[in-house]
Design a protein around this motif. Structure first.
Motif, short mmCIF file in Angstrom:
data_model
loop_
_atom_site.label_atom_id
_atom_site.label_comp_id
_atom_site.label_asym_id
_atom_site.label_seq_id
_atom_site.Cartn_x
_atom_site.Cartn_y
_atom_site.Cartn_z
N MET A 1 0.83 -1.21 0.00
CA MET A 1 0.00 0.00 0.00
C MET A 1 0.87 1.26 0.00
O MET A 1 1.90 1.32 0.64
CB MET A 1 -0.88 0.01 1.23
N ARG A 2 0.42 2.25 -0.74
CA ARG A 2 1.21 3.47 -0.80
C ARG A 2 0.50 4.59 -0.03
O ARG A 2 0.17 4.43 1.11
CB ARG A 2 1.50 3.80 -2.25
N LYS A 3 0.23 5.68 -0.73
CA LYS A 3 -0.37 6.80 0.00
C LYS A 3 -1.88 6.65 0.14
O LYS A 3 -2.53 6.00 -0.68
CB LYS A 3 -0.08 8.11 -0.75
N ILE A 4 -2.41 7.29 1.17
CA ILE A 4 -3.86 7.38 1.31
C ILE A 4 -4.20 8.86 1.23
O ILE A 4 -3.70 9.67 2.01
CB ILE A 4 -4.32 6.80 2.67
N TYR A 5 -5.02 9.21 0.24
CA TYR A 5 -5.42 10.60 0.06
C TYR A 5 -6.86 10.78 0.53
O TYR A 5 -7.73 9.95 0.22
CB TYR A 5 -5.37 10.99 -1.42
N LEU A 6 -7.09 11.88 1.24
CA LEU A 6 -8.46 12.24 1.62
C LEU A 6 -8.85 13.46 0.79
O LEU A 6 -8.15 14.47 0.80
CB LEU A 6 -8.53 12.57 3.11
N VAL A 7 -9.95 13.32 0.05
CA VAL A 7 -10.43 14.46 -0.74
C VAL A 7 -11.84 14.82 -0.30
O VAL A 7 -12.54 14.02 0.33
CB VAL A 7 -10.40 14.18 -2.28
N GLY A 8 -12.27 16.04 -0.66
CA GLY A 8 -13.61 16.49 -0.31
C GLY A 8 -13.61 17.99 -0.11
O GLY A 8 -12.55 18.63 -0.09
N PHE A 9 -14.81 18.53 0.03
CA PHE A 9 -14.98 19.98 0.14
C PHE A 9 -14.34 20.50 1.44
O PHE A 9 -14.17 19.73 2.40
CB PHE A 9 -16.48 20.30 0.13
N MET A 10 -14.05 21.81 1.44
CA MET A 10 -13.59 22.44 2.68
C MET A 10 -14.50 22.04 3.84
O MET A 10 -15.72 22.00 3.66
CB MET A 10 -13.72 23.98 2.57
N GLY A 11 -13.93 21.78 4.98
CA GLY A 11 -14.74 21.52 6.16
C GLY A 11 -15.42 20.16 6.22
O GLY A 11 -16.26 19.93 7.08
N CYS A 12 -15.02 19.24 5.35
CA CYS A 12 -15.67 17.91 5.39
C CYS A 12 -14.99 17.01 6.43
O CYS A 12 -15.47 15.91 6.70
CB CYS A 12 -15.67 17.24 4.01
N GLY A 13 -13.86 17.45 6.99
CA GLY A 13 -13.22 16.69 8.07
C GLY A 13 -11.94 15.99 7.66
O GLY A 13 -11.45 15.12 8.40
N LYS A 14 -11.35 16.37 6.52
CA LYS A 14 -10.15 15.67 6.04
C LYS A 14 -9.00 15.71 7.05
O LYS A 14 -8.34 14.69 7.27
CB LYS A 14 -9.67 16.31 4.72
N SER A 15 -8.78 16.86 7.67
CA SER A 15 -7.64 16.98 8.58
C SER A 15 -7.87 16.20 9.87
O SER A 15 -6.98 15.46 10.33
CB SER A 15 -7.35 18.44 8.93
N VAL A 16 -9.05 16.33 10.44
CA VAL A 16 -9.36 15.63 11.69
C VAL A 16 -9.32 14.12 11.46
O VAL A 16 -8.69 13.37 12.23
CB VAL A 16 -10.77 16.03 12.19
N VAL A 17 -9.96 13.68 10.40
CA VAL A 17 -9.99 12.24 10.10
C VAL A 17 -8.56 11.75 9.79
O VAL A 17 -8.15 10.69 10.26
CB VAL A 17 -10.96 11.95 8.92
N GLY A 18 -7.83 12.55 9.02
CA GLY A 18 -6.46 12.15 8.66
C GLY A 18 -5.58 11.93 9.87
O GLY A 18 -4.83 10.95 9.94
N ARG A 19 -5.69 12.84 10.84
CA ARG A 19 -4.86 12.71 12.05
C ARG A 19 -5.21 11.44 12.82
O ARG A 19 -4.33 10.70 13.26
CB ARG A 19 -5.05 13.93 12.95
N GLN A 20 -6.48 11.17 12.97
CA GLN A 20 -6.92 9.96 13.70
C GLN A 20 -6.53 8.69 12.94
O GLN A 20 -6.14 7.69 13.53
CB GLN A 20 -8.44 9.96 13.86
N LEU A 21 -6.66 8.78 11.64
CA LEU A 21 -6.31 7.63 10.79
C LEU A 21 -4.83 7.31 10.91
O LEU A 21 -4.42 6.14 10.86
CB LEU A 21 -6.66 8.02 9.35
#
Ligand code: S3P
Length: 171
Positions: A1-21
């Motif tokens: 497995m390589r990178k995991i990218y989170l995409v979506g509109f501003m404020g959809c939670g990418k940063s919060v989810v990314g940190r927990q992930l």
């Protein structure tokens, strides 16, 4: 497995989810906006103001092109999935999750955010139009769509972990 990218509109939670992930999968986490701010020594509103949006979009593409080759989690900015070139780079180098949040939830989170120039300069109607316009690009970019409505961050993270483990051999 390589990178995991989170995409979506501003404020959809990418940063919060990314940190927990990042804790759940024991992989380093990078927030693209923060990396660009660090590299440029300027805030996002400053970059927009001094050099314009197109310049910022080019920085995003450069980031994707040049970022180190390691397994990690990357929270992308809300505009990244709009460019075909960006979608191609992400699909070539990893697995992409679209965090699909409702406009109402998103609007509550972004309406007063001074650090998001697009939210600052737009009316609610304009943001809603942009939200619907961009959805097709997020869907086109993503391998997997994750509905976040009525789900806790933990539930969203657990679902992504489940999908990453399921798809491990394939990417
Ligand atoms: C943008 C989203 C922001 C940031 C910039 C532009 C956009 O990132 O990259 O303000 O065009 O949607 P977030 O999605 O992290 O807010």
């Amino acid at each position: 497995m390589r990178k995991i990218y989170l995409v979506g509109f501003m404020g959809c939670g990418k940063s919060v989810v990314g940190r927990q992930l990042s804790y759940a999968l024991r992989l380093p986490f990078y927030d693209m906006d923060k990396e660009i701010v660090r590299q440029q020594g300027m805030s996002i509103p400053e970059i927009f103001e001094k050099f314009g949006e197109e310049y910022f979009r080019n920085l995003e593409t450069e980031f994707l092109k040049n970022f180190r080759d390691e397994a990690c989690i990357i929270a992308t900015g809300g505009g990244v999935a709009m460019r075909q070139e960006n979608r191609q780079i992400m699909r070539r180098t990893g697995l992409i999750f679209f965090l699909d949040a409702s406009f109402e939830d998103i609007y509550k989170r972004i309406k007063n955010d001074k650090n998001r120039p697009i939210a600052q300069r737009s009316t609610k109607k304009e943001l809603e139009r942009l939200y619907y316009y961009r959805r097709k690009f997020y869907k086109r970019a993503a391998h997997i769509r994750v509905f976040t409505k009525d789900r806790t961050i933990r539930q969203v993270v657990n679902y992504i972990v489940f999908q990453v483990n399921r798809l491990k051999g394939e990417c």
